[in-house]
Design a protein around this motif. Structure first.
Motif, PDB file in Angstrom:
ATOM      1  N   ASN A 161       0.824  -1.213   0.000  1.00 11.79           N
ATOM      2  CA  ASN A 161       0.000   0.000   0.000  1.00 11.79           C
ATOM      3  C   ASN A 161       0.860   1.265   0.000  1.00 11.79           C
ATOM      4  O   ASN A 161       0.540   2.241  -0.684  1.00 11.79           O
TER       5      ASN A 161
ATOM      6  N   LYS B  75       2.260   1.720  -3.497  1.00 16.97           N
ATOM      7  CA  LYS B  75       1.244   2.207  -4.427  1.00 16.97           C
ATOM      8  C   LYS B  75       1.001   3.701  -4.243  1.00 16.97           C
ATOM      9  O   LYS B  75       0.942   4.464  -5.224  1.00 16.97           O
ATOM     10  N   ARG B  76       0.870   4.148  -2.994  1.00 16.45           N
ATOM     11  CA  ARG B  76       0.619   5.568  -2.718  1.00 16.45           C
ATOM     12  C   ARG B  76       1.769   6.448  -3.193  1.00 16.45           C
ATOM     13  O   ARG B  76       1.559   7.500  -3.803  1.00 16.45           O
ATOM     14  N   LYS B  77       2.990   6.006  -2.928  1.00 16.52           N
ATOM     15  CA  LYS B  77       4.150   6.824  -3.288  1.00 16.52           C
ATOM     16  C   LYS B  77       4.370   6.843  -4.802  1.00 16.52           C
ATOM     17  O   LYS B  77       4.804   7.847  -5.364  1.00 16.52           O
ATOM     18  N   GLN B  78       4.080   5.739  -5.465  1.00 22.00           N
ATOM     19  CA  GLN B  78       4.173   5.726  -6.927  1.00 22.00           C
ATOM     20  C   GLN B  78       3.155   6.684  -7.529  1.00 22.00           C
ATOM     21  O   GLN B  78       3.466   7.413  -8.485  1.00 22.00           O
ATOM     22  N   GLU B  79       1.958   6.693  -6.984  1.00 17.99           N
ATOM     23  CA  GLU B  79       0.927   7.618  -7.466  1.00 17.99           C
ATOM     24  C   GLU B  79       1.338   9.068  -7.212  1.00 17.99           C
ATOM     25  O   GLU B  79       1.096   9.949  -8.051  1.00 17.99           O
ATOM     26  N   LEU B  80       1.984   9.308  -6.079  1.00 20.75           N
ATOM     27  CA  LEU B  80       2.438  10.663  -5.757  1.00 20.75           C
ATOM     28  C   LEU B  80       3.503  11.125  -6.743  1.00 20.75           C
ATOM     29  O   LEU B  80       3.480  12.261  -7.221  1.00 20.75           O
TER      30      LEU B  80
ATOM     31  N   ASN C  66       3.965   9.919  -9.818  1.00 23.88           N
ATOM     32  CA  ASN C  66       3.342  10.040 -11.139  1.00 23.88           C
ATOM     33  C   ASN C  66       2.550  11.339 -11.261  1.00 23.88           C
ATOM     34  O   ASN C  66       2.538  11.981 -12.315  1.00 23.88           O
ATOM     35  N   LYS C  67       1.894  11.718 -10.189  1.00 25.21           N
ATOM     36  CA  LYS C  67       1.125  12.959 -10.197  1.00 25.21           C
ATOM     37  C   LYS C  67       2.032  14.163 -10.370  1.00 25.21           C
ATOM     38  O   LYS C  67       1.703  15.117 -11.081  1.00 25.21           O
TER      39      LYS C  67
END
Length: 335
Positions: free
Chosen positions: A156, A159-164, A166-167
């Motif tokens: 988890n 996933k959160r840090k990858q999304e951060l 990518n954003k």
């Protein structure tokens, strides 16, 4: 130091940590101000130590050529599990007998036992103590299977840090494995830049790191991962490949980017590379019992140090007595 370019099958390599090149580079760049001792055992194997003779302390002490860079000690040029036999040690009995005691570390349990048994034939009493811990993950069949073993907390967070990242859109991950010497030099420059700006103390022997990386690059055993933010390196890791094992040697990240967890992101990228591209089946975190390692690895084993006391020397006898008494001390009772 230089090394000619030789491509080898990484599935059969012995760890760089016990290669002849490792100890030569160590003597040149780390132990350059000490009395280094190299004892040949066969045409392709030898033992490497350094001596504390002629220092301010009264005892004559022989130390394995290791320090915080060394995840394991072994015979130069041989598999880690290889230990010298009593017959082979006899070749240098006069050298060993001139020391009051010998310190060797780090060692796996079976190594420690075998070294003590071999040196006993030369009149040394051996004592074992736990030096560190080794976390690793064996029997990996695929990246998917590896991630199935991991705790939800790690997955988890990743996933959160990858999304951060990518954003934000300004991060790029690059894994250096093969290429020109200039490419390796750039990777090392970026690594040192990250290390300098990390939370860690300055690299004590950067020339040693560069030498080992150059050697490993030439035999296709080096993987350097870098995360860039707007083309500036902000996280870096050095991994070595040998015998279907990926050893995680150095890792650091720029302290200003902690909120992105770049270390976690980079570890994930590198492990997926070595599993899917290099076909490794074991990941090895080497030394240290850091709490975060249990999220990435599921197996741990102790690493030991041994002290071999020369019972033919009065100082060696005294050291053996002190070790013996220390081992017999009762543990404090808790209330």
């Amino acid at each position: 130091m230089t090394e000619s370019t030789v491509q080898r099958d990484i599935s059969t390599l012995t760890p760089v940590f016990v290669s002849e090149y490792w100890f030569k580079a160590f003597a040149e760049h780390v132990n350059h101000d000490r009395q280094n001792i190299s004892l040949p055992l066969t045409e392709s194997a030898g033992l490497t130590f350094f001596s504390r003779k002629n220092t301010n302390q009264p005892e004559n002490v022989l130390e394995s050529m290791t320090n915080y860079y060394s995840p394991i000690f072994g015979i130069a040029g041989q598999p880690v599990t290889t230990v010298p036999s009593a017959e082979i040690l006899q070749q240098h009995a006069n050298v060993f007998s001139s020391f009051d005691y010998i310190n060797i570390l780090p060692l796996y349990s079976r190594q420690a036992d075998a070294w003590i048994k071999a040196f006993a034939t030369l009149g040394f009493k051996g004592f074992t103590y736990q030096h560190s811990m080794n976390w690793y993950e064996p029997n990996i069949a695929s990246t998917a299977e590896y991630w199935q073993r991991r705790p939800s907390k790690l997955k988890n967070t990743l996933k959160r840090k990858q999304e951060l990242m990518n954003k934000d859109g300004n991060f790029k991950i690059k894994i250096y494995s093969q290429g020109s010497p200039a490419l390796l030099i750039q990777a090392l420059i970026d690594y040192h830049h990250v290390y300098y700006h990390s939370w860690k103390r300055l690299e004590p022997s950067p020339a040693f790191i560069d030498c080992i990386c150059q050697y490993s690059w030439h035999i296709n055993a080096l993987r350097i991962g870098i995360i860039y933010y707007r083309n500036k390196p902000i996280a870096a890791q050095i991994w070595f490949i040998h015998n279907k094992t990926a050893a995680i040697f150095k890792l650091a990240y720029h302290k200003e980017y902690t909120r992105f967890s770049p270390g976690t992101i980079l570890t994930a990228a590198l492990l997926e590379h070595v599993i899917s591209v290099d076909n490794v089946s074991t990941l090895d975190f080497l030394t240290g019992n850091d709490d975060y390692k249990k999220d990435w690895m599921s197996v741990k084993q102790p690493l030991y140090g041994i002290q071999l006391c020369n019972i033919n020397s009065w100082r060696g006898k005294m050291r053996a007595f002190v070790n013996y008494v220390s081992n017999l001390k009762p543990k404090s009772s808790s209330k």
